[in-house]
Design an enzyme around this catalytic site. Sequence first.
Site, mmCIF file in Angstrom:
data_model
loop_
_atom_site.group_PDB
_atom_site.id
_atom_site.type_symbol
_atom_site.label_atom_id
_atom_site.label_comp_id
_atom_site.label_asym_id
_atom_site.label_seq_id
_atom_site.Cartn_x
_atom_site.Cartn_y
_atom_site.Cartn_z
ATOM 1 N N GLU A 133 2.971 -5.113 -2.528
ATOM 2 C CA GLU A 133 2.131 -4.497 -1.500
ATOM 3 C C GLU A 133 0.951 -5.396 -1.104
ATOM 4 O O GLU A 133 -0.175 -4.932 -0.924
ATOM 5 C CB GLU A 133 1.640 -3.134 -1.979
ATOM 6 N N VAL A 134 1.218 -6.671 -0.977
ATOM 7 C CA VAL A 134 0.170 -7.622 -0.597
ATOM 8 C C VAL A 134 -0.029 -7.572 0.913
ATOM 9 O O VAL A 134 0.892 -7.824 1.682
ATOM 10 C CB VAL A 134 0.541 -9.053 -1.041
#
Length: 211
Positions: A5-6
């Site tokens: 989830e960058v």
Amino acid sequence: LGGDEVNTDCWTKTPSVANWLKAKNMTTDDAYLYLVAQAQEIAHSQGRDVIGWEEIWNHFGTKLGKSTIIQQWLPGSQAAKEAVEAGYRVIWSTDGVWYLDGLKVTWETMYQQEPCDGIDADKCAKYVIGGGGEMWGETADASDVLQTIWPRLAAISERLWSPRTVISTDAAQPRITAFRCLLNARGIPAAPVTNDAAREAPQRPGSCYAQ
């Protein structure tokens, strides 16, 4: 390592980072890989291998070093199968079926999962090194975390240490029930086995074997 989830959009909106990217002639994806590689180098210098969530595989695939361990978590993902085919080790902990904070996921559903689905038996033994029942804390605290985890984590555990042919929830239920009673006797507030949702109160009176 993380790697999941960058949101790289903020990198281009932060002047110091945007300038660094420009100076290095890097895209945000280049920088993402650079960060992963730097973290791996530090880990390797300490004699460690790196586990990363599957996004690093989805982004970079075989650009990752072969010592990288990929942890699958996205629902419906084929990352574990793909990574194994490419010779990488994997851990299976798919959301929606093995996430313990999913209160509507029953122990039966957890028990019926097969981390090596679609993977050759020899490759499964070599590359699928484990699995995980993940417990995130957004909807739990000290008052309810243990009954959220237990006894469902026992179902995951039994699947992981059992032969792939051991899949009967009917056969497993007496073992899960007895284990829940043992936990209760030892002061661990494991929830009833027959609940439709995790950490609900018992549906009826009676001993732990009847709930």
